[in-house]
Design an enzyme around this catalytic site. Structure first.
Site, mmCIF file in Angstrom:
data_model
loop_
_atom_site.group_PDB
_atom_site.id
_atom_site.type_symbol
_atom_site.label_atom_id
_atom_site.label_comp_id
_atom_site.label_asym_id
_atom_site.label_seq_id
_atom_site.Cartn_x
_atom_site.Cartn_y
_atom_site.Cartn_z
ATOM 1 N N ASP A 1 11.190 2.895 5.805
ATOM 2 C CA ASP A 1 10.725 1.557 5.443
ATOM 3 C C ASP A 1 9.979 1.033 6.669
ATOM 4 O OD1 ASP A 1 10.280 -1.103 4.908
ATOM 5 O OD2 ASP A 1 12.263 -1.490 4.079
ATOM 6 N N HIS A 2 8.644 1.036 6.604
ATOM 7 C CA HIS A 2 7.878 0.726 7.812
ATOM 8 C C HIS A 2 8.133 -0.686 8.333
ATOM 9 C CE1 HIS A 2 4.994 -0.710 4.687
ATOM 10 N NE2 HIS A 2 4.728 -1.622 5.591
ATOM 11 N N HIS B 1 11.566 -3.726 1.484
ATOM 12 C CA HIS B 1 11.226 -4.412 2.733
ATOM 13 C C HIS B 1 12.046 -5.681 2.963
ATOM 14 C CE1 HIS B 1 8.090 -1.580 2.976
ATOM 15 N NE2 HIS B 1 7.158 -2.240 2.328
#
Length: 493
Positions: free
Chosen positions: A178-179, A241
């Site tokens: 999950d950036h 996110h």
């Protein structure tokens, strides 16, 4: 801490993510001396070879990165390519001699990091095909696999995908990326909370009135209409996110700073989210879809006019939710979370709203105390509080104390993909989602999916606004208003 020597295998190497994010991230890690002996093997269906793949990546790097000819050429010499039918297990046999060659050449001891930059339909296929040729075993070097989002489409498919992958890879080998968690400000949130003794006594229901989390994008769906229509704001942003960001805000201090302890606390938050009832999805949830409008003198399309979007689509491009966490620290504190496309600014931030002073003399006109944590862009932290306005009397005005990462001269801040790729090569899973937390998140949002499937209302909002009027009414029920941030963190924004 340096990484182990290793080979990075990118499935879907001819795709957009590879040349936009992954190769630039690896280039910068190489440029700043973060990589030891390494090689990158691109894998896809496209009939490329080493030279054509290198040229394609070279052009991409020249367009986006600050390069020097020597560094660029040295980096590209580590890039290789193998055409493989990624749906055909027999074709993966081509990878065996190729990987043996690269491991021997770069002395990488069999250490292999697989990155699935592919459509989600291949997330269960690739591990099985690798296992068919023994490319998943750790008898000769570690083997790790990075899975891009979305991890599943709902609670049921997430569990099915987990079962598929776990047939061939152990949990310690799986890195669900999950950036957002790779962003410096998200990580700094934990340091801010747990390394400063004066925050912890205030970080609870006794002093915090409510928490606001916004993930806004100014753009529409652009050329991704076909993909986005099967995803929507809930799956694209909220389930992964923003719930992860919420967990970082709400988690308890970990016993020690390592992957297991940190992820234990994240999972506890996910399990503590109060289940959404039918009343919640009807009265504490707002779904929206942007319509055509004029922004800065330019006509922009509505969602239904975007390329690849069905004319009768009910996919939400905006969502706002009031939710609560049922534990000792947060009982009764509402968390307001919103995300959307075609909003006035691209910005992700957390706002901690503290309770007002009980003293009647100052509570009437004192500015609200709040802590604003800007995740992107212009990463920053701002504290807002009241001081006496110059002149007679005791009228208070809002002032701020601000910190911006851009003001740190010479600071090398890794991008999200740089940080997460580096962590995966080190074997540090702290910032990657664990299976129990993923399942808990899907379980929490399942009532929203059911509400949509059963014809739940989708509100319209004009492109360039902060979402449907219903979202303002949602937070106004408790006498609150959404903060309207701009793209830059400055005083009075």
């Amino acid at each position: 801490m340096q990484t182990d020597n290793n080979c990075i295998v990118i499935f879907g190497a001819s795709g957009d993510l590879t040349h936009r994010k992954l190769i630039p991230a690896l280039y910068n890690l190489f440029k700043f001396g973060r990589l030891n002996q390494f090689s990158v093997l691109g894998v896809a269906r496209s009939e490329l070879n080493d030279d054509t793949f290198r040229e394609k990546m070279r052009k991409a790097l020249l367009q986006t990165e600050d390069t020097t000819p020597e560094t660029l050429e040295e980096f590209c010499s580590h890039l290789y390519y193998q055409a493989v039918n990624t749906s055909d297990a027999a074709d993966y046999g081509k990878l065996v001699p190729r990987l043996d060659e690269l491991h021997n050449k770069y002395q990488t001891n069999g250490n292999t990091l697989y990155y699935m930059s592919t459509p989600p339909s291949l997330y269960g296929v690739i591990p099985e095909c690798l296992a068919a040729h023994g490319l998943n075993t750790e008898e000769n070097g570690w083997k790790r696999i990075i899975v891009e989002k979305p991890f599943g489409y709902d609670e049921k498919t997430a569990k099915e995908l987990d079962i598929q992958i776990h047939r061939f890879f152990e949990e310690h080998q799986i890195y669900r990326i999950d950036h957002y968690l790779g962003k410096e400000t998200v990580q700094n949130l934990l340091v801010l909370r747990f390394s400063n003794g004066w925050f912890e006594p205030l970080w609870n229901r006794n002093f915090i009135d409510y928490v606001e989390i916004t993930g806004a994008e100014a753009i529409g769906v652009e050329e991704r209409g076909g993909y986005y229509d099967g995803s929507g704001a809930m799956r694209d942003m909220f389930q992964n996110h923003l719930l992860q960001v919420l967990a970082m805000v709400a988690m308890e201090p970990p016993a020690i700073i390592n992957a297991n302890s940190m992820r234990d606390e994240v999972a506890k938050v996910m399990h503590s989210l109060r289940p959404l009832t039918q009343d919640d999805v009807e009265h504490n949830l707002v779904l929206g879809q942007y319509t055509a409008a004029e922004i800065d003198g330019k006509e922009v399309k509505g969602y239904l006019q975007e390329k690849g979007v069905p004319a009768n689509s009910r996919t939400e491009t905006f969502m706002a939710l009031r939710c609560e966490i049922e534990n000792w620290r947060w009982a009764g504190v509402p968390f307001y979370v919103r995300t959307g496309k075609r909003l006035p600014a691209r910005v992700t931030e957390i706002v901690i709203h503290f309770k007002t002073t009980p003293h009647p003399v100052f509570s009437q006109n004192a500015p609200e105390n709040k802590l604003i944590i800007r995740i992107q862009p212009d990463e920053a932290i701002s504290m807002r509080f009241g001081l006496k306005k110059p002149g007679a009397g005791f009228e208070a005005k809002e002032v701020s104390m601000d910190f911006r990462y851009a003001d740190l001269a010479g600071a090398q801040v890794l991008t999200a993909y740089e940080r997460l790729l580096l962590d995966a090569m080190k074997g540090d899973a702290t910032l990657f989602a664990r299976t129990d937390a993923v399942h808990a998140a899907w379980k929490f949002v399942q009532p929203i999916l059911d509400y949509k499937a059963n014809g739940g209302r989708i509100h319209e909002y004009e492109a360039g606004t902060w979402g449907p009027v219903a979202a303002d009414k949602l937070i106004a029920k408790q006498g609150k208003v959404w903060r309207k941030p701009t793209g830059l963190m400055k005083k009075k924004v």
